[in-house]
Write a protein that holds these residues in place. Structure first.
Motif, PDB file in Angstrom:
ATOM      1  N   LYS A  26       1.647  -1.316   0.244  1.00 17.07           N
ATOM      2  CA  LYS A  26      -0.113  -0.525  -0.345  1.00 17.07           C
ATOM      3  C   LYS A  26       0.659   1.415  -0.204  1.00 17.07           C
ATOM      4  CE  LYS A  26      -4.122  -1.557   2.885  1.00 17.07           C
ATOM      5  NZ  LYS A  26      -4.345  -2.453   1.426  1.00 17.07           N
ATOM      6  N   GLY A  27       0.262   2.873  -0.101  1.00 12.52           N
ATOM      7  CA  GLY A  27       0.962   3.793   0.061  1.00 12.52           C
ATOM      8  C   GLY A  27       2.325   2.952  -1.389  1.00 12.52           C
ATOM      9  N   THR A  28       3.416   4.203  -1.422  1.00 11.24           N
ATOM     10  CA  THR A  28       4.736   4.998  -1.867  1.00 11.24           C
ATOM     11  C   THR A  28       5.316   3.345  -1.631  1.00 11.24           C
ATOM     12  OG1 THR A  28       5.374   5.260   0.545  1.00 11.24           O
ATOM     13  CG2 THR A  28       4.498   7.093  -0.951  1.00 11.24           C
ATOM     14  N   GLY A  29       4.339   2.187  -1.381  1.00 10.56           N
ATOM     15  CA  GLY A  29       5.767   0.746  -1.386  1.00 10.56           C
ATOM     16  C   GLY A  29       5.019  -0.210  -2.289  1.00 10.56           C
ATOM     17  N   ALA A  30       3.790   0.751  -2.648  1.00 12.49           N
ATOM     18  CA  ALA A  30       2.542  -0.006  -3.532  1.00 12.49           C
ATOM     19  C   ALA A  30       3.465  -0.495  -4.749  1.00 12.49           C
ATOM     20  CB  ALA A  30       1.521   0.214  -3.856  1.00 12.49           C
ATOM     21  N   VAL A  31       3.385  -1.545  -5.200  1.00  8.63           N
ATOM     22  CA  VAL A  31       3.814  -2.567  -6.301  1.00  8.63           C
ATOM     23  C   VAL A  31       3.136  -2.988  -7.067  1.00  8.63           C
ATOM     24  CG1 VAL A  31       5.449  -4.201  -7.538  1.00  8.63           C
ATOM     25  CG2 VAL A  31       6.134  -2.835  -5.313  1.00  8.63           C
ATOM     26  N   THR A  32       2.626  -2.221  -8.211  1.00  9.87           N
ATOM     27  CA  THR A  32       1.557  -3.339  -9.089  1.00  9.87           C
ATOM     28  C   THR A  32       2.290  -4.106 -10.337  1.00  9.87           C
ATOM     29  OG1 THR A  32       0.546  -0.533  -9.267  1.00  9.87           O
ATOM     30  CG2 THR A  32      -0.003  -1.756 -11.664  1.00  9.87           C
ATOM     31  N   ALA A  33       2.192  -5.346  -9.846  1.00 10.22           N
ATOM     32  CA  ALA A  33       2.393  -6.471 -10.669  1.00 10.22           C
ATOM     33  C   ALA A  33       1.695  -6.769 -11.959  1.00 10.22           C
ATOM     34  CB  ALA A  33       2.205  -7.451  -9.833  1.00 10.22           C
ATOM     35  N   LEU A  34       0.237  -6.698 -11.413  1.00 11.69           N
ATOM     36  CA  LEU A  34      -0.254  -7.016 -13.042  1.00 11.69           C
ATOM     37  C   LEU A  34      -1.409  -5.016 -13.403  1.00 11.69           C
ATOM     38  CD1 LEU A  34      -2.356 -10.636 -13.262  1.00 11.69           C
ATOM     39  CD2 LEU A  34       0.114  -9.413 -14.225  1.00 11.69           C
ATOM     40  N   ASP A  35      -1.697  -4.955 -14.159  1.00 13.45           N
ATOM     41  CA  ASP A  35      -1.816  -3.751 -14.368  1.00 13.45           C
ATOM     42  C   ASP A  35      -2.866  -3.595 -15.446  1.00 13.45           C
ATOM     43  OD1 ASP A  35      -1.943  -0.668 -14.157  1.00 13.45           O
ATOM     44  OD2 ASP A  35      -0.797  -0.602 -15.352  1.00 13.45           O
ATOM     45  N   GLY A  36      -3.993  -4.601 -15.915  1.00 10.84           N
ATOM     46  CA  GLY A  36      -5.301  -4.529 -16.251  1.00 10.84           C
ATOM     47  C   GLY A  36      -5.290  -5.204 -17.452  1.00 10.84           C
ATOM     48  N   PRO A  42      -8.693 -20.283 -25.190  1.00 11.49           N
ATOM     49  CA  PRO A  42      -9.145 -21.752 -25.013  1.00 11.49           C
ATOM     50  C   PRO A  42      -8.929 -22.971 -24.788  1.00 11.49           C
ATOM     51  CG  PRO A  42      -8.020 -19.961 -26.844  1.00 11.49           C
ATOM     52  CD  PRO A  42      -7.530 -19.878 -25.698  1.00 11.49           C
ATOM     53  N   ARG A  43      -9.671 -23.707 -24.923  1.00  8.64           N
ATOM     54  CA  ARG A  43      -9.472 -24.885 -23.462  1.00  8.64           C
ATOM     55  C   ARG A  43      -9.094 -25.786 -25.100  1.00  8.64           C
ATOM     56  NH1 ARG A  43     -12.736 -26.593 -20.141  1.00  8.64           N
ATOM     57  NH2 ARG A  43     -15.200 -25.011 -21.167  1.00  8.64           N
ATOM     58  N   GLY A  44      -7.978 -26.763 -24.725  1.00 12.62           N
ATOM     59  CA  GLY A  44      -7.304 -27.531 -25.486  1.00 12.62           C
ATOM     60  C   GLY A  44      -6.209 -26.947 -26.308  1.00 12.62           C
ATOM     61  N   THR A  45      -5.386 -25.266 -25.794  1.00  6.24           N
ATOM     62  CA  THR A  45      -4.761 -25.295 -26.505  1.00  6.24           C
ATOM     63  C   THR A  45      -2.742 -24.743 -25.552  1.00  6.24           C
ATOM     64  OG1 THR A  45      -5.460 -23.392 -25.405  1.00  6.24           O
ATOM     65  CG2 THR A  45      -5.588 -23.659 -27.833  1.00  6.24           C
ATOM     66  N   PHE A  46      -2.039 -24.651 -25.465  1.00  7.72           N
ATOM     67  CA  PHE A  46      -1.016 -24.532 -25.257  1.00  7.72           C
ATOM     68  C   PHE A  46      -0.843 -23.414 -25.036  1.00  7.72           C
ATOM     69  CE2 PHE A  46       3.715 -26.905 -24.407  1.00  7.72           C
ATOM     70  CZ  PHE A  46       4.199 -26.211 -23.379  1.00  7.72           C
ATOM     71  N   THR A  47      -0.602 -22.449 -24.001  1.00 14.59           N
ATOM     72  CA  THR A  47       0.323 -21.209 -24.138  1.00 14.59           C
ATOM     73  C   THR A  47       0.837 -21.468 -23.052  1.00 14.59           C
ATOM     74  OG1 THR A  47      -1.713 -20.305 -24.161  1.00 14.59           O
ATOM     75  CG2 THR A  47      -0.877 -19.273 -22.948  1.00 14.59           C
ATOM     76  N   ALA A  48       2.007 -20.303 -23.674  1.00 12.37           N
ATOM     77  CA  ALA A  48       3.653 -19.711 -22.805  1.00 12.37           C
ATOM     78  C   ALA A  48       3.240 -18.777 -22.417  1.00 12.37           C
ATOM     79  CB  ALA A  48       4.994 -20.085 -24.075  1.00 12.37           C
ATOM     80  N   VAL A  49       4.365 -18.426 -21.306  1.00 12.21           N
ATOM     81  CA  VAL A  49       3.932 -16.553 -20.615  1.00 12.21           C
ATOM     82  C   VAL A  49       5.123 -16.550 -20.382  1.00 12.21           C
ATOM     83  CG1 VAL A  49       3.019 -15.141 -18.676  1.00 12.21           C
ATOM     84  CG2 VAL A  49       1.593 -17.156 -19.816  1.00 12.21           C
ATOM     85  N   MET A  50       5.548 -15.010 -20.858  1.00 13.01           N
ATOM     86  CA  MET A  50       7.462 -15.092 -21.103  1.00 13.01           C
ATOM     87  C   MET A  50       7.081 -13.522 -20.678  1.00 13.01           C
ATOM     88  SD  MET A  50       8.828 -17.042 -24.254  1.00 13.01           S
ATOM     89  CE  MET A  50      10.346 -16.616 -23.588  1.00 13.01           C
ATOM     90  N   GLY A  51       8.653 -13.322 -20.315  1.00 16.06           N
ATOM     91  CA  GLY A  51       8.589 -11.527 -19.899  1.00 16.06           C
ATOM     92  C   GLY A  51      10.026 -11.855 -19.467  1.00 16.06           C
ATOM     93  N   PRO A  52      10.165 -10.212 -19.428  1.00 14.84           N
ATOM     94  CA  PRO A  52      11.293 -10.140 -18.120  1.00 14.84           C
ATOM     95  C   PRO A  52      11.118 -10.265 -16.969  1.00 14.84           C
ATOM     96  CG  PRO A  52      11.226  -7.802 -19.761  1.00 14.84           C
ATOM     97  CD  PRO A  52       9.693  -8.602 -20.017  1.00 14.84           C
ATOM     98  N   SER A  53      12.173 -10.334 -16.283  1.00 17.65           N
ATOM     99  CA  SER A  53      11.858 -10.815 -14.956  1.00 17.65           C
ATOM    100  C   SER A  53      11.247  -9.622 -14.146  1.00 17.65           C
ATOM    101  CB  SER A  53      13.928 -11.014 -14.718  1.00 17.65           C
ATOM    102  OG  SER A  53      13.767 -10.329 -12.674  1.00 17.65           O
ATOM    103  N   GLY A  54      10.621  -9.864 -13.273  1.00 22.91           N
ATOM    104  CA  GLY A  54       9.791  -8.769 -12.801  1.00 22.91           C
ATOM    105  C   GLY A  54       8.163  -8.672 -13.638  1.00 22.91           C
ATOM    106  N   SER A  55       7.620  -9.167 -14.417  1.00 23.51           N
ATOM    107  CA  SER A  55       7.413  -8.472 -15.536  1.00 23.51           C
ATOM    108  C   SER A  55       5.910  -9.129 -15.345  1.00 23.51           C
ATOM    109  CB  SER A  55       7.275  -8.584 -17.460  1.00 23.51           C
ATOM    110  OG  SER A  55       7.528 -10.102 -17.195  1.00 23.51           O
ATOM    111  N   GLY A  56       5.774  -9.451 -14.185  1.00 29.93           N
ATOM    112  CA  GLY A  56       3.903 -10.207 -13.598  1.00 29.93           C
ATOM    113  C   GLY A  56       4.067 -12.046 -14.053  1.00 29.93           C
ATOM    114  N   LYS A  57       5.030 -11.981 -14.532  1.00 29.92           N
ATOM    115  CA  LYS A  57       4.433 -13.640 -15.062  1.00 29.92           C
ATOM    116  C   LYS A  57       3.872 -14.731 -13.934  1.00 29.92           C
ATOM    117  CE  LYS A  57       8.480 -14.357 -16.269  1.00 29.92           C
ATOM    118  NZ  LYS A  57       9.359 -13.090 -16.225  1.00 29.92           N
ATOM    119  N   SER A  58       4.766 -14.985 -12.993  1.00 31.91           N
ATOM    120  CA  SER A  58       3.767 -15.414 -11.585  1.00 31.91           C
ATOM    121  C   SER A  58       2.872 -14.845 -11.222  1.00 31.91           C
ATOM    122  CB  SER A  58       5.498 -15.613 -10.917  1.00 31.91           C
ATOM    123  OG  SER A  58       6.420 -15.788 -11.211  1.00 31.91           O
TER     124      SER A  58
END
Ligand SMILES: Nc1ncnc2c1ncn2[C@@H]1O[C@H](COP(=O)(O)OP(=O)(O)OP(=O)(O)O)[C@@H](O)[C@H]1O
Length: 253
Positions: A26-36, A42-58
């Motif tokens: 909260k407040g000044t220490g708040a970190v927005t990990a996912l931003d909208g 879709p069902r039956g698909t394989f998706t890979a999630v990539m991005g730089p470190s800290g981009s919000g993947k986990s």
């Protein structure tokens, strides 16, 4: 016998996220990990999630799997809205409708292979469908190893047990967090091939966070994150194209 091979909402997407924000602190220490984040998987698909470190993947994976709750926005898993669900119902949902494969395998050391694979069924009080259990043991190549304990197996074999354990409930989605991160290259490729086969032969939905462009090349679609936002997608990815896009993202952040 309760069976999970028919989804509750057959027409629904496996995952549907709408305007998902996740703010830690909260407040000044708040970190927005996912931003909208708005995305349909879709069902039956394989998706890979990539991005730089800290981009919000986990954070993305945890919110999609009901392991973490978004600050705002909605997450639907197989048409079921996770918002406002009690922790008890979320735990039930994770046991029965979600499978996980982690970098560290997370097997129970005192249980043999068969008991590790059956564990999600036992925890949710579901009787084991023996024919299905035998099929997935054969599919992941563990026939003849079912009486072994995890410590008697190689890393690749342990990850096969984790994959079989994830498949056994016929979950809505299998989520993987760097599932090949602790494996050597060849063993990692074997596990990726099994994930691919789970999608192609069983119609399973798979979503995997990875740093490895070659691993992402096994997916149908790559989802790129940067600064908690979707920075693009790539269909029918090749490792070279993925590496090129990642280099572009790396320069931007
Ligand atoms: N529990 C937490 N408390 C505070 N900040 C957090 C927490 N978890 C994640 N963050 C922050 O949120 C942002 C996104 O983190 P996340 O772990 O989702 O990124 P990532 O892309 O998975 O990173 P990596 O590739 O390094 O694992 C980062 O700035 C991180 O420091």
């Amino acid at each position: 016998m309760p069976r999970r091979d028919r989804p509750a909402r057959p027409d629904a997407a496996a995952v549907q996220m709408t305007s998902v924000r996740k703010v830690y602190g909260k407040g000044t220490g708040a970190v927005t990990a996912l931003d909208g984040v708005t995305i349909t998987i879709p069902r039956g698909t394989f998706t890979a999630v990539m991005g730089p470190s800290g981009s919000g993947k986990s954070t993305f994976l945890h919110c999609a799997a009901g392991l973490d709750t978004p600050t705002s926005g909605t997450v639907l898993l197989g048409g079921t809205d996770l918002s406002g669900m009690s922790e008890v119902r979320l735990t039930e949902l994770r046991r029965g409708r979600v499978g996980f494969v982690f970098q560290a395998f997370n097997l129970v050391p005192s249980l043999d292979v068969r008991r590790n694979i059956e564990l999600p069924l036992r925890l949710s009080g579901t009787r084991t469908d023996q024919a299905w259990l035998e099929e997935i043991i054969a599919r992941v190549g563990l026939t003849g190893r079912t009486r072994h304990r995890p410590a008697q197996l190689s890393g690749g074999q342990q990850q096969r047990v984790a994959l079989a354990r994830a498949l056994v409930t016929r979950p809505e989605v299998i989520f993987g967090d760097e599932p090949t991160g602790a494996l050597d290259t060849a063993t990692g490729r074997d596990v990726l091939t099994l994930l691919r086969e789970a999608v192609d032969a069983l119609g399973q939905t798979v979503v995997v966070v990875t740093h490895d462009p070659v691993a992402a090349g096994y997916a149908d679609r790559v989802l790129f994150l940067a600064d908690g936002r979707i920075a693009g997608t790539l269909d029918a990815p090749s490792a070279d194209l993925v590496a090129g896009r990642m280099a572009g993202l790396g320069r931007r952040v």
